[in-house]
Design a protein around this motif. Structure first.
Motif, mmCIF file in Angstrom:
data_model
loop_
_atom_site.group_PDB
_atom_site.id
_atom_site.type_symbol
_atom_site.label_atom_id
_atom_site.label_comp_id
_atom_site.label_asym_id
_atom_site.label_seq_id
_atom_site.Cartn_x
_atom_site.Cartn_y
_atom_site.Cartn_z
ATOM 1 N N LEU A 238 0.831 -1.207 0.000
ATOM 2 C CA LEU A 238 0.000 0.000 0.000
ATOM 3 C C LEU A 238 0.866 1.257 0.000
ATOM 4 C CD1 LEU A 238 -2.818 -1.008 2.531
ATOM 5 C CD2 LEU A 238 -3.040 -0.724 0.052
ATOM 6 N N ILE A 239 1.940 1.242 0.796
ATOM 7 C CA ILE A 239 2.852 2.385 0.823
ATOM 8 C C ILE A 239 3.487 2.596 -0.550
ATOM 9 C CG2 ILE A 239 5.034 3.237 1.770
ATOM 10 C CD1 ILE A 239 4.268 1.841 4.407
ATOM 11 N N LEU A 240 3.913 1.508 -1.168
ATOM 12 C CA LEU A 240 4.547 1.606 -2.480
ATOM 13 C C LEU A 240 3.561 2.094 -3.536
ATOM 14 C CD1 LEU A 240 7.200 1.207 -3.910
ATOM 15 C CD2 LEU A 240 6.581 -1.167 -4.327
ATOM 16 N N ARG A 241 2.307 1.678 -3.431
ATOM 17 C CA ARG A 241 1.286 2.153 -4.367
ATOM 18 C C ARG A 241 1.046 3.646 -4.210
ATOM 19 N NH1 ARG A 241 -3.523 -2.064 -3.548
ATOM 20 N NH2 ARG A 241 -4.661 -0.503 -4.777
ATOM 21 N N LYS A 242 1.063 4.142 -2.964
ATOM 22 C CA LYS A 242 0.907 5.578 -2.727
ATOM 23 C C LYS A 242 2.078 6.349 -3.332
ATOM 24 C CE LYS A 242 -2.914 5.664 -0.250
ATOM 25 N NZ LYS A 242 -4.135 6.389 -0.704
ATOM 26 N N ILE A 243 3.284 5.827 -3.123
ATOM 27 C CA ILE A 243 4.467 6.470 -3.698
ATOM 28 C C ILE A 243 4.386 6.470 -5.216
ATOM 29 C CG2 ILE A 243 6.972 6.297 -3.947
ATOM 30 C CD1 ILE A 243 7.044 5.126 -1.111
ATOM 31 N N SER A 244 3.966 5.359 -5.786
ATOM 32 C CA SER A 244 3.849 5.255 -7.242
ATOM 33 C C SER A 244 2.839 6.256 -7.778
ATOM 34 C CB SER A 244 3.425 3.832 -7.631
ATOM 35 O OG SER A 244 4.369 2.877 -7.201
ATOM 36 N N ALA A 245 1.713 6.406 -7.079
ATOM 37 C CA ALA A 245 0.690 7.350 -7.526
ATOM 38 C C ALA A 245 1.224 8.778 -7.558
ATOM 39 C CB ALA A 245 -0.533 7.257 -6.615
ATOM 40 N N ARG A 246 2.065 9.124 -6.579
ATOM 41 C CA ARG A 246 2.638 10.473 -6.537
ATOM 42 C C ARG A 246 3.707 10.667 -7.619
ATOM 43 N NH1 ARG A 246 1.544 13.815 -2.401
ATOM 44 N NH2 ARG A 246 0.356 13.000 -0.633
ATOM 45 N N LEU A 247 4.538 9.655 -7.797
ATOM 46 C CA LEU A 247 5.611 9.778 -8.779
ATOM 47 C C LEU A 247 5.091 9.749 -10.209
ATOM 48 C CD1 LEU A 247 8.416 7.518 -7.230
ATOM 49 C CD2 LEU A 247 8.293 10.011 -7.265
ATOM 50 N N LEU A 248 3.977 9.092 -10.429
ATOM 51 C CA LEU A 248 3.457 8.905 -11.787
ATOM 52 C C LEU A 248 2.249 9.783 -12.061
ATOM 53 C CD1 LEU A 248 3.749 5.020 -12.059
ATOM 54 C CD2 LEU A 248 5.417 6.762 -12.686
ATOM 55 N N VAL A 249 2.090 10.859 -11.284
ATOM 56 C CA VAL A 249 0.947 11.744 -11.502
ATOM 57 C C VAL A 249 1.019 12.397 -12.879
ATOM 58 C CG1 VAL A 249 2.067 13.773 -10.483
ATOM 59 C CG2 VAL A 249 -0.432 13.568 -10.430
ATOM 60 N N TRP A 250 2.227 12.525 -13.423
ATOM 61 C CA TRP A 250 2.382 13.120 -14.750
ATOM 62 C C TRP A 250 1.716 12.277 -15.829
ATOM 63 C CZ3 TRP A 250 4.806 10.095 -18.389
ATOM 64 C CH2 TRP A 250 5.589 9.045 -17.912
ATOM 65 N N GLN A 251 1.621 10.963 -15.599
ATOM 66 C CA GLN A 251 0.976 10.101 -16.581
ATOM 67 C C GLN A 251 -0.504 10.444 -16.710
ATOM 68 O OE1 GLN A 251 1.868 6.027 -15.419
ATOM 69 N NE2 GLN A 251 3.308 5.885 -17.103
ATOM 70 N N GLU A 252 -1.163 10.632 -15.563
ATOM 71 C CA GLU A 252 -2.584 10.962 -15.581
ATOM 72 C C GLU A 252 -2.816 12.313 -16.267
ATOM 73 O OE1 GLU A 252 -4.093 10.853 -11.646
ATOM 74 O OE2 GLU A 252 -3.525 8.749 -11.295
ATOM 75 N N ARG A 253 -1.909 13.271 -15.988
ATOM 76 C CA ARG A 253 -2.051 14.575 -16.634
ATOM 77 C C ARG A 253 -1.848 14.465 -18.126
ATOM 78 N NH1 ARG A 253 1.614 17.911 -12.227
ATOM 79 N NH2 ARG A 253 0.041 17.928 -10.537
ATOM 80 N N ALA A 254 -0.871 13.617 -18.522
ATOM 81 C CA ALA A 254 -0.598 13.470 -19.960
ATOM 82 C C ALA A 254 -1.773 12.813 -20.668
ATOM 83 C CB ALA A 254 0.684 12.655 -20.167
ATOM 84 N N ILE A 255 -2.388 11.811 -19.978
ATOM 85 C CA ILE A 255 -3.516 11.118 -20.604
ATOM 86 C C ILE A 255 -4.740 12.010 -20.693
ATOM 87 C CG2 ILE A 255 -5.140 9.201 -20.280
ATOM 88 C CD1 ILE A 255 -2.858 7.619 -19.044
ATOM 89 N N SER A 256 -4.978 12.798 -19.590
ATOM 90 C CA SER A 256 -6.130 13.674 -19.577
ATOM 91 C C SER A 256 -5.913 14.897 -20.493
ATOM 92 C CB SER A 256 -6.414 14.150 -18.159
ATOM 93 O OG SER A 256 -5.304 14.838 -17.629
#
Length: 256
Positions: A238-256
């Motif tokens: 769960l901790i790693l998933r939270k970290i991943s979500a923060r580090l990969l927020v640029w992906q969501e912005r790029a897709i949106s």
């Protein structure tokens, strides 16, 4: 917002309540000897007892330290190897059969050789966890990197980027999701391998606790050890998933 959070918590709790209810139902059904299935409240009481009067916290610390160290070293080695295999087709063709051969070998089968070559100290346990983490990480890395589309490279060159800029601004960001996925997979594999690694003359750790309890048929302690391993692995994921979500927020912005 509060209603949405409440629903999420409820959805997360309900499956665990179902497992506990099923646990009690199987125990009370008479299909299995009750001596072979300690009740959930008995396991909880044993957990508290081990926590307060035994070395459970130290066992948790010892196992977590071994897993983290094995995973960190394994992934540190797996990332460059997986990147090379994924990026260069010739390297993948050359090394793929050997990688898959060693990946298929269960770590527990290597314990006799590990004892011969590395003894029975912490190094031997670390080697087992490193082995499990490395090969699982390599597979995830090279499968992910090999699927990166060359379109990004061509566009970058068209815009005038040099090789270093392409690597720093294109390749590395595209590789980060695969590194994080490899880390998650390696953590799961390492926790699954923990008991096998602690077969090597371990005096501490959850795997050693389970092994010692099995010798004396202490089923409640075995349940405590298994549940602790699952809970710690879940928390780390769960901790790693939270970290991943923060580090990969640029992906969501790029897709949106």
């Amino acid at each position: 917002m509060n209603g949405s959070m409440g629903r999420r918590v409820l959805l997360g709790v309900v499956p665990w309540l179902g497992v506990i209810a099923l646990w009690y139902a199987v125990r009370l059904s008479g299909l299995v000897n009750v001596a072979l299935i300690p009740a959930p409240h008995q396991v909880a009481a044993k957990f508290v007892d081990l926590l307060l009067h035994d070395n459970l916290l130290f066992d948790i610390y010892a196992s977590t330290r071994r897993v983290l160290l094995g995973v960190v070293l394994g992934i540190a080695a797996a990332v460059p190897v997986g990147f090379l295999l994924g990026w260069y087709r010739a390297a993948r063709i050359f090394a793929d059969p050997m990688i898959n051969f060693f990946r298929a070998l269960p770590p527990i089968a290597l314990i006799p050789l590990v004892i011969v070559y590395f003894g029975v100290d912490e190094l031997a346990k670390l080697v087992i966890l490193f082995y499990a983490s490395f090969f699982s990480g390599v597979i995830v890395m090279y499968e992910g990197v090999s699927q990166i589309t060359p379109l990004y490279i061509r566009v970058s060159k068209t815009l005038g980027a040099n090789e270093f800029e392409i690597f720093r601004k294109v390749i590395i960001p595209l590789t980060v999701p695969h590194i994080l996925t490899a880390l998650r997979v390696a953590l799961g594999v390492a926790w699954a391998t923990l008991v096998a690694s602690e077969l090597i003359a371990a005096q501490s750790g959850l795997g050693a606790m389970i092994q010692n309890a099995s010798t004396y048929f202490l089923l409640d302690i075995i349940y405590v050890g298994i549940i602790c391993i699952g809970c710690i692995a879940l928390i780390m994921d769960l901790i790693l998933r939270k970290i991943s979500a923060r580090l990969l927020v640029w992906q969501e912005r790029a897709i949106s």
